[in-house]
Design an enzyme around this catalytic site. Structure first.
Site, PDB file in Angstrom:
ATOM      1  N   CYS A 125       0.363   4.175  11.976  1.00  0.00           N
ATOM      2  CA  CYS A 125       1.114   3.006  12.416  1.00  0.00           C
ATOM      3  C   CYS A 125       2.188   3.516  13.365  1.00  0.00           C
ATOM      4  O   CYS A 125       2.452   4.721  13.400  1.00  0.00           O
ATOM      5  CB  CYS A 125       1.762   2.279  11.235  1.00  0.00           C
ATOM      6  N   CYS A 135       5.491  -2.613  14.451  1.00  0.00           N
ATOM      7  CA  CYS A 135       4.235  -1.886  14.263  1.00  0.00           C
ATOM      8  C   CYS A 135       3.393  -1.845  15.539  1.00  0.00           C
ATOM      9  O   CYS A 135       2.197  -1.559  15.484  1.00  0.00           O
ATOM     10  CB  CYS A 135       3.430  -2.511  13.131  1.00  0.00           C
ATOM     11  N   LYS A 205      -3.346  -7.334   4.839  1.00  0.00           N
ATOM     12  CA  LYS A 205      -1.961  -6.936   4.615  1.00  0.00           C
ATOM     13  C   LYS A 205      -1.054  -8.122   4.913  1.00  0.00           C
ATOM     14  O   LYS A 205      -1.068  -8.667   6.019  1.00  0.00           O
ATOM     15  CB  LYS A 205      -1.609  -5.752   5.520  1.00  0.00           C
ATOM     16  N   GLU A 243     -10.463 -11.123   7.721  1.00  0.00           N
ATOM     17  CA  GLU A 243      -9.937  -9.816   8.140  1.00  0.00           C
ATOM     18  C   GLU A 243     -10.788  -8.677   7.570  1.00  0.00           C
ATOM     19  O   GLU A 243     -11.102  -7.715   8.263  1.00  0.00           O
ATOM     20  CB  GLU A 243      -8.483  -9.644   7.661  1.00  0.00           C
ATOM     21  N   LYS A 258      -2.971  -5.438   0.347  1.00  0.00           N
ATOM     22  CA  LYS A 258      -1.577  -5.023   0.188  1.00  0.00           C
ATOM     23  C   LYS A 258      -0.658  -6.214   0.387  1.00  0.00           C
ATOM     24  O   LYS A 258      -0.838  -6.916   1.371  1.00  0.00           O
ATOM     25  CB  LYS A 258      -1.281  -3.959   1.243  1.00  0.00           C
ATOM     26  N   SER A 284       6.342  -0.782  -2.574  1.00  0.00           N
ATOM     27  CA  SER A 284       7.671  -0.310  -2.951  1.00  0.00           C
ATOM     28  C   SER A 284       8.473  -1.332  -3.760  1.00  0.00           C
ATOM     29  O   SER A 284       9.148  -0.977  -4.721  1.00  0.00           O
ATOM     30  CB  SER A 284       8.440   0.082  -1.690  1.00  0.00           C
TER      31      SER A 284
END
Ligand code: PBG
Length: 333
Positions: A125, A135, A205, A243, A258, A284
């Site tokens: 990325c 990004c 994502k 996707e 994600k 995270s």
């Protein structure tokens, strides 16, 4: 008769819950250290680990720590690692993303030298390498509005993937959500005869509120705006299937959803429409929530973590990228 045969339960699911041995025999989903991929952050400017305040137990690492991390992963039987880089210099077009002497290529080499059989994945990325933290590369559109330039970004992603693969990465994992990046990366790898390097696509994502702590860990918070123009809307599941299908068509070898916990339904749905191996990223913010609650004595960390990791596997993920990897591996013995 107190209970007639017609109403008295003859079917008793509890029979199979009577002993640990029976429960183990009929357990449908189990966890193994080999299911976990450990994310690691290598910061070129460090000589010693620097703890990430929002992620207790996680540190940015100097590249010199890479070999020891590789040995630790092997010792605990972890499935692999995924590497993120914090470069010394950033610019608008993320040129340090494809520096062969950057923190990620150097860490890959060190880990592979120390433990050749360890699976090493690299995150591909540009947000860690751009001064604006997006990004992709930026451009002004006809109306003067600043937007992420999809097609110009593909070039940088492809160059970074080639650099990571040449350094020895087994798998490259694009996390940018640009259209066409899997095909662009595959073409670039093949042109360099890196046909054996696999692509794990962050296919589905979401633009998530659970990435906050990561942005401190990887120093990549966008300096303006947000990522909603390229990451997916949390309300959409069908779009995730699209996707996933596009990335599969473009040549992805493995797919990923994600975050994980708020998207277990999406994991289950993607699992049904692809035969490719499927990963999920326990991100995270999901990690930070558990750590915060455990620190305050509100939950039993070990039980909660193993239960959550089991739920991600039960939903259909073959493997899990998780900051709990080392602890969970130790708990599983
Ligand atoms: C982007 C990237 C992000 C994460 C992994 N790769 C951040 C983002 O999209 O903003 C997040 C991982 C996490 O929160 O643990 N390079």
């Amino acid at each position: 008769m107190l209970c007639s045969a017609a109403v008295f339960p003859t079917k008793r699911p509890r029979r199979l819950r009577r002993s640990p041995a029976l429960r183990a025999l009929v357990r449908e989903t189990t966890l193994h250290p080999g299911d976990f991929i450990l994310p690691l952050f290598f910061n070129e400017a460090l000589d010693a680990p620097r703890p990430v305040g929002t992620m207790p137990g996680v540190s940015q690492l100097p590249v010199s720590a890479a070999a020891a991390q590789a040995r630790l992963c092997k010792e605990l039987g972890i499935g692999g690692t995924i590497l993120f880089g914090l470069p010394r210099t950033k610019d608008a077009s993320g040129t340090s993303a494809y520096d062969p002497d950057g923190p990620v290529p150097r860490a890959v080499k060190a880990m592979k030298e120390a433990v050749p059989e360890l699976l090493v994945i690299t995150d591909v990325c540009v947000d860690e390498y751009t001064d604006h933290g997006h990004c992709g590369l930026l451009r002004q559109d006809a109306s003067g509005a600043v937007d992420v330039d999809n097609d110009a970004t593909l070039e940088v992603l492809a160059r970074a993937a080639v650099v990571h693969a040449r350094a020895g990465a087994d798998v490259v994992a694009p996390s940018d959500m640009m259209d066409g990046r899997v095909a662009a990366i595959r073409r670039a790898l093949d042109a360099e005869s890196l046909t054996g390097t696999a692509i794990l696509s962050y296919a589905v994502k979401y633009a998530s509120g659970f990435y906050g702590p990561f942005r401190e860990a990887a120093d990549c918070a966008p300096k303006f705006g947000d990522r909603a123009g390229y990451q997916m809307d949390p309300g959409n599941a069908r779009e995730g299937l699209r996707e996933a299908a596009l990335d599969e068509e473009e040549g992805a070898d493995m797919l990923m959803v994600k975050p994980a916990l708020a998207y277990l339904d999406v994991i289950a749905r993607v699992r049904e429409v692809t035969t490719l191996p499927l990963g999920a990223y326990n991100v995270s913010g999901e990690y930070a929530m558990i750590k915060a609650a455990a620190e305050r004595g509100m939950i039993d960390e070990k039980r909660a973590v193993l239960e959550l990791l089991t739920s991600i596997r039960r939903a259909g993920a073959d493997f899990i990228l998780t900051y709990h990897a080392l602890d969970a591996a130790r708990w599983l013995g």
